[in-house]
Write a protein that holds these residues in place. Structure first.
Motif, PDB file in Angstrom:
ATOM      1  N   LEU A   1       0.785  -1.310  -0.038  1.00  0.00           N
ATOM      2  CA  LEU A   1       0.102   0.123   0.160  1.00  0.00           C
ATOM      3  C   LEU A   1       0.831   1.210   0.089  1.00  0.00           C
ATOM      4  O   LEU A   1       0.526   2.173  -0.714  1.00  0.00           O
ATOM      5  CB  LEU A   1      -0.785  -0.025   1.378  1.00  0.00           C
ATOM      6  CG  LEU A   1      -2.029   1.265   1.224  1.00  0.00           C
ATOM      7  CD1 LEU A   1      -2.769   1.321  -0.155  1.00  0.00           C
ATOM      8  CD2 LEU A   1      -2.714   0.911   2.630  1.00  0.00           C
TER       9      LEU A   1
ATOM     10  N   GLU B   1       0.659   4.224  -2.747  1.00  0.00           N
ATOM     11  CA  GLU B   1       0.301   5.406  -2.526  1.00  0.00           C
ATOM     12  C   GLU B   1       1.339   6.479  -3.011  1.00  0.00           C
ATOM     13  O   GLU B   1       0.783   7.623  -3.424  1.00  0.00           O
ATOM     14  CB  GLU B   1       0.181   5.540  -0.860  1.00  0.00           C
ATOM     15  CG  GLU B   1      -1.230   5.184  -0.222  1.00  0.00           C
ATOM     16  CD  GLU B   1      -1.389   5.270   1.248  1.00  0.00           C
ATOM     17  OE1 GLU B   1      -1.695   6.367   1.414  1.00  0.00           O
ATOM     18  OE2 GLU B   1      -1.087   4.334   1.952  1.00  0.00           O
TER      19      GLU B   1
ATOM     20  N   ASP C   1       0.794   7.157  -6.660  1.00  0.00           N
ATOM     21  CA  ASP C   1      -0.604   7.773  -6.829  1.00  0.00           C
ATOM     22  C   ASP C   1      -0.412   9.514  -7.296  1.00  0.00           C
ATOM     23  O   ASP C   1      -0.665  10.323  -6.500  1.00  0.00           O
ATOM     24  CB  ASP C   1      -1.480   7.574  -5.563  1.00  0.00           C
ATOM     25  CG  ASP C   1      -3.005   8.303  -5.998  1.00  0.00           C
ATOM     26  OD1 ASP C   1      -3.377   8.356  -7.066  1.00  0.00           O
ATOM     27  OD2 ASP C   1      -3.707   8.602  -4.875  1.00  0.00           O
TER      28      ASP C   1
ATOM     29  N   TYR D   1      -5.721   8.175  -3.021  1.00  0.00           N
ATOM     30  CA  TYR D   1      -5.419   7.735  -1.795  1.00  0.00           C
ATOM     31  C   TYR D   1      -5.395   8.770  -0.549  1.00  0.00           C
ATOM     32  O   TYR D   1      -5.909   8.669   0.497  1.00  0.00           O
ATOM     33  CB  TYR D   1      -3.923   6.952  -1.655  1.00  0.00           C
ATOM     34  CG  TYR D   1      -4.207   5.447  -2.388  1.00  0.00           C
ATOM     35  CD1 TYR D   1      -4.487   4.486  -1.408  1.00  0.00           C
ATOM     36  CD2 TYR D   1      -4.005   5.200  -3.635  1.00  0.00           C
ATOM     37  CE1 TYR D   1      -4.612   3.320  -2.218  1.00  0.00           C
ATOM     38  CE2 TYR D   1      -3.999   4.220  -4.360  1.00  0.00           C
ATOM     39  CZ  TYR D   1      -4.454   3.101  -3.485  1.00  0.00           C
ATOM     40  OH  TYR D   1      -4.636   1.756  -4.173  1.00  0.00           O
TER      41      TYR D   1
ATOM     42  N   ARG E   1      -7.689   8.853   2.413  1.00  0.00           N
ATOM     43  CA  ARG E   1      -7.193   8.936   3.847  1.00  0.00           C
ATOM     44  C   ARG E   1      -8.070  10.190   4.449  1.00  0.00           C
ATOM     45  O   ARG E   1      -8.292  10.109   5.950  1.00  0.00           O
ATOM     46  CB  ARG E   1      -5.929   9.061   3.890  1.00  0.00           C
ATOM     47  CG  ARG E   1      -5.318   7.664   3.609  1.00  0.00           C
ATOM     48  CD  ARG E   1      -3.877   7.567   4.155  1.00  0.00           C
ATOM     49  NE  ARG E   1      -3.454   6.342   3.953  1.00  0.00           N
ATOM     50  CZ  ARG E   1      -3.493   5.045   4.583  1.00  0.00           C
ATOM     51  NH1 ARG E   1      -4.353   5.269   5.706  1.00  0.00           N
ATOM     52  NH2 ARG E   1      -2.748   4.028   4.092  1.00  0.00           N
TER      53      ARG E   1
ATOM     54  N   PHE F   1     -12.764   2.896  -0.539  1.00  0.00           N
ATOM     55  CA  PHE F   1     -11.730   3.024  -1.514  1.00  0.00           C
ATOM     56  C   PHE F   1     -10.688   1.857  -1.023  1.00  0.00           C
ATOM     57  O   PHE F   1     -10.483   1.629   0.024  1.00  0.00           O
ATOM     58  CB  PHE F   1     -10.966   4.113  -1.424  1.00  0.00           C
ATOM     59  CG  PHE F   1     -10.055   4.525  -2.277  1.00  0.00           C
ATOM     60  CD1 PHE F   1     -10.485   5.131  -3.520  1.00  0.00           C
ATOM     61  CD2 PHE F   1      -8.456   4.328  -2.243  1.00  0.00           C
ATOM     62  CE1 PHE F   1      -9.530   5.686  -4.577  1.00  0.00           C
ATOM     63  CE2 PHE F   1      -7.704   4.556  -3.205  1.00  0.00           C
ATOM     64  CZ  PHE F   1      -8.049   5.174  -4.402  1.00  0.00           C
TER      65      PHE F   1
ATOM     66  N   ILE G   1      -7.917   1.395   1.829  1.00  0.00           N
ATOM     67  CA  ILE G   1      -8.184   2.393   2.779  1.00  0.00           C
ATOM     68  C   ILE G   1      -9.283   1.810   3.846  1.00  0.00           C
ATOM     69  O   ILE G   1      -9.215   1.625   5.024  1.00  0.00           O
ATOM     70  CB  ILE G   1      -8.246   3.825   2.415  1.00  0.00           C
ATOM     71  CG1 ILE G   1      -6.912   4.228   1.327  1.00  0.00           C
ATOM     72  CG2 ILE G   1      -8.414   4.801   3.450  1.00  0.00           C
ATOM     73  CD1 ILE G   1      -5.763   3.920   1.870  1.00  0.00           C
TER      74      ILE G   1
END
Length: 87
Positions: free
Chosen positions: A16, A20, A23, A28, A32, A39, A42
């Motif tokens: 992850l 991220e 991205d 992401y 968050r 998502f 997440i």
């Protein structure tokens, strides 16, 4: 059976944190902050495929060229791509 499609699983695997960091759209970060619901990874569970036909480790241990070579070889073995021409 006519009209049915076979599901094939290919798994591009990356932690992850790596996903991220890559991205570019900031999705992401939005997830968050609670701006995007459901998502994957997440606030929605991600289920790793049990036995994918192709598993690519995209965590950074292999180069993009090495990953591409794996995809090409997979397609050749599946008969979807012609064998390499030696020359």
């Amino acid at each position: 059976m006519a009209g049915t499609r076979c599901r094939r699983h290919r798994h591009l695997d990356a932690p992850l944190e790596v996903v991220e960091a890559r991205d570019r759209k900031g999705l992401y970060a939005k997830a968050r902050r609670g701006e995007l619901a459901n998502f994957t990874g997440i606030d929605s569970r991600y289920e790793t495929p049990v036995s994918p036909e192709l598993h690519l480790d995209a965590s950074g241990t292999q180069t993009p060229d090495e990953l591409a070579d794996q995809v090409i070889e997979h397609l050749r073995l599946a008969g979807k791509l012609a064998p390499a021409v030696e020359g």
